[in-house]
Design a protein around this motif. Structure first.
Motif, PDB file in Angstrom:
ATOM      1  N   ASN A  21       1.003  -1.102   0.022  1.00 37.65           N
ATOM      2  CA  ASN A  21       0.089  -0.082   0.028  1.00 37.65           C
ATOM      3  C   ASN A  21       0.781   1.229  -0.086  1.00 37.65           C
ATOM      4  OD1 ASN A  21      -2.679  -1.284   0.263  1.00 37.65           O
ATOM      5  ND2 ASN A  21      -2.090  -1.923   2.188  1.00 37.65           N
ATOM      6  N   ASP A  22       1.123   1.557  -1.208  1.00 36.67           N
ATOM      7  CA  ASP A  22       1.952   2.789  -1.250  1.00 36.67           C
ATOM      8  C   ASP A  22       1.464   4.152  -0.754  1.00 36.67           C
ATOM      9  OD1 ASP A  22       3.933   4.919  -1.933  1.00 36.67           O
ATOM     10  OD2 ASP A  22       3.888   4.237  -4.026  1.00 36.67           O
ATOM     11  N   PRO A  23       1.838   4.784   0.150  1.00 38.36           N
ATOM     12  CA  PRO A  23       1.169   6.009   0.782  1.00 38.36           C
ATOM     13  C   PRO A  23       1.283   7.068  -0.244  1.00 38.36           C
ATOM     14  CG  PRO A  23       3.084   5.738   1.737  1.00 38.36           C
ATOM     15  CD  PRO A  23       3.133   4.610   0.956  1.00 38.36           C
ATOM     16  N   ASN A  24       1.993   7.115  -1.403  1.00 38.67           N
ATOM     17  CA  ASN A  24       2.041   7.991  -2.538  1.00 38.67           C
ATOM     18  C   ASN A  24       0.966   7.577  -3.599  1.00 38.67           C
ATOM     19  OD1 ASN A  24       4.093   9.477  -1.134  1.00 38.67           O
ATOM     20  ND2 ASN A  24       5.698   7.852  -1.820  1.00 38.67           N
ATOM     21  N   ASP A  25       0.138   6.640  -3.386  1.00 44.99           N
ATOM     22  CA  ASP A  25      -0.658   6.435  -4.397  1.00 44.99           C
ATOM     23  C   ASP A  25      -1.690   7.407  -4.313  1.00 44.99           C
ATOM     24  OD1 ASP A  25      -2.647   5.236  -6.119  1.00 44.99           O
ATOM     25  OD2 ASP A  25      -2.755   3.501  -4.982  1.00 44.99           O
ATOM     26  N   GLU A  26      -1.945   8.196  -5.407  1.00 44.16           N
ATOM     27  CA  GLU A  26      -2.966   9.324  -5.595  1.00 44.16           C
ATOM     28  C   GLU A  26      -4.541   8.813  -5.481  1.00 44.16           C
ATOM     29  OE1 GLU A  26      -2.422  11.075  -9.490  1.00 44.16           O
ATOM     30  OE2 GLU A  26      -0.367  11.745  -8.878  1.00 44.16           O
ATOM     31  N   ASN A  27      -4.715   7.265  -5.716  1.00 47.86           N
ATOM     32  CA  ASN A  27      -5.934   6.998  -5.150  1.00 47.86           C
ATOM     33  C   ASN A  27      -6.243   6.574  -3.896  1.00 47.86           C
ATOM     34  OD1 ASN A  27      -6.695   7.522  -8.128  1.00 47.86           O
ATOM     35  ND2 ASN A  27      -5.680   5.510  -8.370  1.00 47.86           N
ATOM     36  N   ARG A  28      -5.389   6.578  -3.108  1.00 51.53           N
ATOM     37  CA  ARG A  28      -5.470   6.160  -1.675  1.00 51.53           C
ATOM     38  C   ARG A  28      -5.969   7.502  -0.940  1.00 51.53           C
ATOM     39  NH1 ARG A  28      -4.261   1.934   1.621  1.00 51.53           N
ATOM     40  NH2 ARG A  28      -3.381   2.137   3.492  1.00 51.53           N
ATOM     41  N   SER A  29      -6.781   7.329   0.193  1.00 53.21           N
ATOM     42  CA  SER A  29      -7.092   8.114   0.801  1.00 53.21           C
ATOM     43  C   SER A  29      -6.060   8.764   1.970  1.00 53.21           C
ATOM     44  CB  SER A  29      -8.327   7.771   1.879  1.00 53.21           C
ATOM     45  OG  SER A  29      -9.483   7.261   1.004  1.00 53.21           O
ATOM     46  N   LYS A  30      -6.227  10.173   2.126  1.00 55.07           N
ATOM     47  CA  LYS A  30      -5.050  10.704   2.851  1.00 55.07           C
ATOM     48  C   LYS A  30      -5.628  10.697   4.377  1.00 55.07           C
ATOM     49  CE  LYS A  30      -2.769  11.457  -1.023  1.00 55.07           C
ATOM     50  NZ  LYS A  30      -1.565  10.404  -1.063  1.00 55.07           N
ATOM     51  N   GLU A  31      -6.752  10.533   4.430  1.00 58.49           N
ATOM     52  CA  GLU A  31      -7.217  10.921   5.999  1.00 58.49           C
ATOM     53  C   GLU A  31      -8.747  10.544   6.052  1.00 58.49           C
ATOM     54  OE1 GLU A  31      -6.720  14.996   6.760  1.00 58.49           O
ATOM     55  OE2 GLU A  31      -8.809  15.663   6.354  1.00 58.49           O
ATOM     56  N   PHE A  32      -9.528  10.175   7.136  1.00 60.57           N
ATOM     57  CA  PHE A  32     -10.696   9.936   7.441  1.00 60.57           C
ATOM     58  C   PHE A  32     -11.086  10.381   8.843  1.00 60.57           C
ATOM     59  CE2 PHE A  32      -8.188   6.096   8.007  1.00 60.57           C
ATOM     60  CZ  PHE A  32      -8.614   5.651   9.317  1.00 60.57           C
ATOM     61  N   SER A  33     -12.522  10.458   9.147  1.00 55.32           N
ATOM     62  CA  SER A  33     -12.731  10.807  10.553  1.00 55.32           C
ATOM     63  C   SER A  33     -13.304   9.520  11.224  1.00 55.32           C
ATOM     64  CB  SER A  33     -13.997  12.044  10.414  1.00 55.32           C
ATOM     65  OG  SER A  33     -15.015  11.554   9.661  1.00 55.32           O
ATOM     66  N   VAL A  34     -13.265   9.843  12.639  1.00 57.28           N
ATOM     67  CA  VAL A  34     -13.504   8.713  13.364  1.00 57.28           C
ATOM     68  C   VAL A  34     -14.509   9.279  14.737  1.00 57.28           C
ATOM     69  CG1 VAL A  34     -12.949   6.838  15.141  1.00 57.28           C
ATOM     70  CG2 VAL A  34     -11.632   7.223  13.187  1.00 57.28           C
ATOM     71  N   SER A  35     -15.889   8.599  14.920  1.00 54.97           N
ATOM     72  CA  SER A  35     -16.622   9.148  15.757  1.00 54.97           C
ATOM     73  C   SER A  35     -16.981   7.874  16.773  1.00 54.97           C
ATOM     74  CB  SER A  35     -17.746   9.918  15.108  1.00 54.97           C
ATOM     75  OG  SER A  35     -17.338  11.032  14.604  1.00 54.97           O
ATOM     76  N   ILE A  36     -16.931   8.126  17.941  1.00 54.76           N
ATOM     77  CA  ILE A  36     -17.269   7.425  18.978  1.00 54.76           C
ATOM     78  C   ILE A  36     -18.260   7.824  19.892  1.00 54.76           C
ATOM     79  CG2 ILE A  36     -16.435   5.361  20.476  1.00 54.76           C
ATOM     80  CD1 ILE A  36     -13.604   5.694  19.221  1.00 54.76           C
ATOM     81  N   PRO A  37     -19.478   7.793  19.702  1.00 54.68           N
ATOM     82  CA  PRO A  37     -20.438   8.651  20.620  1.00 54.68           C
ATOM     83  C   PRO A  37     -20.407   8.239  22.187  1.00 54.68           C
ATOM     84  CG  PRO A  37     -21.472   7.255  18.713  1.00 54.68           C
ATOM     85  CD  PRO A  37     -20.009   7.054  18.852  1.00 54.68           C
ATOM     86  N   LYS A  38     -20.057   7.024  22.627  1.00 55.05           N
ATOM     87  CA  LYS A  38     -19.815   6.498  23.800  1.00 55.05           C
ATOM     88  C   LYS A  38     -18.780   7.277  24.641  1.00 55.05           C
ATOM     89  CE  LYS A  38     -19.660   2.992  27.143  1.00 55.05           C
ATOM     90  NZ  LYS A  38     -19.854   1.648  27.441  1.00 55.05           N
ATOM     91  N   LEU A  39     -17.733   7.703  23.683  1.00 54.05           N
ATOM     92  CA  LEU A  39     -16.570   8.458  24.231  1.00 54.05           C
ATOM     93  C   LEU A  39     -16.643  10.121  23.986  1.00 54.05           C
ATOM     94  CD1 LEU A  39     -13.779   6.039  23.452  1.00 54.05           C
ATOM     95  CD2 LEU A  39     -15.291   6.004  25.189  1.00 54.05           C
ATOM     96  N   ASN A  40     -17.529  10.542  23.422  1.00 52.44           N
ATOM     97  CA  ASN A  40     -17.817  11.878  23.016  1.00 52.44           C
ATOM     98  C   ASN A  40     -16.609  12.352  22.119  1.00 52.44           C
ATOM     99  OD1 ASN A  40     -20.115  12.420  24.759  1.00 52.44           O
ATOM    100  ND2 ASN A  40     -18.784  12.527  26.417  1.00 52.44           N
ATOM    101  N   ILE A  41     -16.422  11.274  21.139  1.00 49.07           N
ATOM    102  CA  ILE A  41     -15.231  11.667  20.233  1.00 49.07           C
ATOM    103  C   ILE A  41     -16.087  12.036  18.933  1.00 49.07           C
ATOM    104  CG2 ILE A  41     -13.275  10.648  18.838  1.00 49.07           C
ATOM    105  CD1 ILE A  41     -12.677   9.114  21.111  1.00 49.07           C
ATOM    106  N   ASN A  42     -16.183  12.964  18.419  1.00 49.79           N
ATOM    107  CA  ASN A  42     -16.653  13.516  17.088  1.00 49.79           C
ATOM    108  C   ASN A  42     -15.756  13.859  15.968  1.00 49.79           C
ATOM    109  OD1 ASN A  42     -19.382  13.351  18.521  1.00 49.79           O
ATOM    110  ND2 ASN A  42     -18.664  15.091  19.635  1.00 49.79           N
ATOM    111  N   ASN A  43     -15.964  13.078  15.240  1.00 52.22           N
ATOM    112  CA  ASN A  43     -14.952  13.394  13.919  1.00 52.22           C
ATOM    113  C   ASN A  43     -13.513  13.677  13.918  1.00 52.22           C
ATOM    114  OD1 ASN A  43     -17.439  13.522  12.083  1.00 52.22           O
ATOM    115  ND2 ASN A  43     -18.040  15.339  12.811  1.00 52.22           N
ATOM    116  N   ALA A  44     -13.026  13.003  14.751  1.00 49.36           N
ATOM    117  CA  ALA A  44     -11.566  13.119  14.983  1.00 49.36           C
ATOM    118  C   ALA A  44     -10.871  12.485  13.705  1.00 49.36           C
ATOM    119  CB  ALA A  44     -11.194  12.088  16.020  1.00 49.36           C
ATOM    120  N   ILE A  45      -9.957  13.291  13.335  1.00 46.68           N
ATOM    121  CA  ILE A  45      -9.237  12.994  11.938  1.00 46.68           C
ATOM    122  C   ILE A  45      -7.967  11.619  12.183  1.00 46.68           C
ATOM    123  CG2 ILE A  45      -7.683  14.061  10.155  1.00 46.68           C
ATOM    124  CD1 ILE A  45     -10.557  14.885  10.318  1.00 46.68           C
TER     125      ILE A  45
END
Length: 243
Positions: free
Chosen positions: A100-124
């Motif tokens: 999985n080459d991190p320089n692959d242009e088609n590979r996502s660079k980031e995404f968000s994570v939300s964990i309702p029970k821990l009050n984590i909202n859209n952490a990058i």
């Protein structure tokens, strides 16, 4: 005529006053010091006595039992090294990212994570990253959310009294509060994915089994942080599966 005799207490010497004041001062410093030690260590013992026994996987150095968790493909463990920094912190380092080459242009660079029970909202979460000071870290070479494989995410923890779901240096402090059935929501490239907690376990910092393939064709996401919170003695892994 009566004779009255007056007596006075002997004057307290200057040295006696200093000694008395010093005793109070050192007593105060001792109390403050003891309070600071208890403030820092009490959460450690509480976590060991109350939180650890509650974890579904317990505490040992054995690999995660295959029958109790859905996982999937992970990087080749021959390409992973465990290194230790000057502070004694152990972490994984990939030596080969050819799959999985991190320089692959088609590979996502980031995404968000939300964990309702821990009050984590859209952490990058930064993809293919080993730096999680200003974001969550998606371990290089692991699957992306929604893909077949094990998407491996790491975040920091601190003493419980300093927990802050909006601070990346403390974001995973309460990760051990997650229980079987809790939800983890991920957004990547405009798509939403929901994972359900299946299993949690405390492992040795050098245990690469948390990255190892366990079953094929499953879509799995693993969250990891240091425990007990505020230390780097062990690692807590929470395994989830896509629903």
């Amino acid at each position: 005529m009566s004779l009255e005799i007056y007596s006075k207490d002997p004057p307290i010497s200057y040295n006696s006053e200093i000694k008395s004041r010093d005793r109070y001062f050192f007593a105060l410093i001792s109390i403050i010091g003891l309070g600071a030690v208890l403030f820092a260590t009490w959460p450690f013992f509480v976590w060991q006595m109350s939180t650890l026994p509650r974890l579904s996987g317990g505490f040992d150095d054995a690999p995660i039992p295959q029958a109790r968790v859905l996982s999937a493909k992970s990087p080749n463990l021959e390409n992973i090294q465990v290194v230790q920094d000057a502070d004694g912190f152990s972490y994984f380092i990939p030596t080969n990212l050819s799959e999985n080459d991190p320089n692959d242009e088609n590979r996502s660079k980031e995404f968000s994570v939300s964990i309702p029970k821990l009050n984590i909202n859209n952490a990058i979460a930064k993809v293919d990253s080993l730096d999680f000071r200003k974001n969550l870290s998606h371990f290089p070479g692991t699957a992306l959310p929604g893909e077949v494989g094990n998407s491996f995410i790491t975040g920091h923890s601190v003493l419980p009294q300093f927990s802050d779901p909006e601070n990346y240096n403390a974001i995973f402090t309460k990760l051990s509060d997650l229980e079987i059935g809790d939800k983890v929501n991920v957004a990547r490239d405009g798509k939403q994915y929901q994972y359900i907690v299946q299993y949690s376990k405390v492992v040795n910092p050098k245990d690469l089994s948390v990255l190892a393939p366990i079953s094929e064709n499953a879509k799995n996401l693993t969250l990891m942080t240091c425990v007990p919170p505020g230390t780097n003695i062990k690692r807590l892994v929470v395994i989830t599966s896509l629903i």
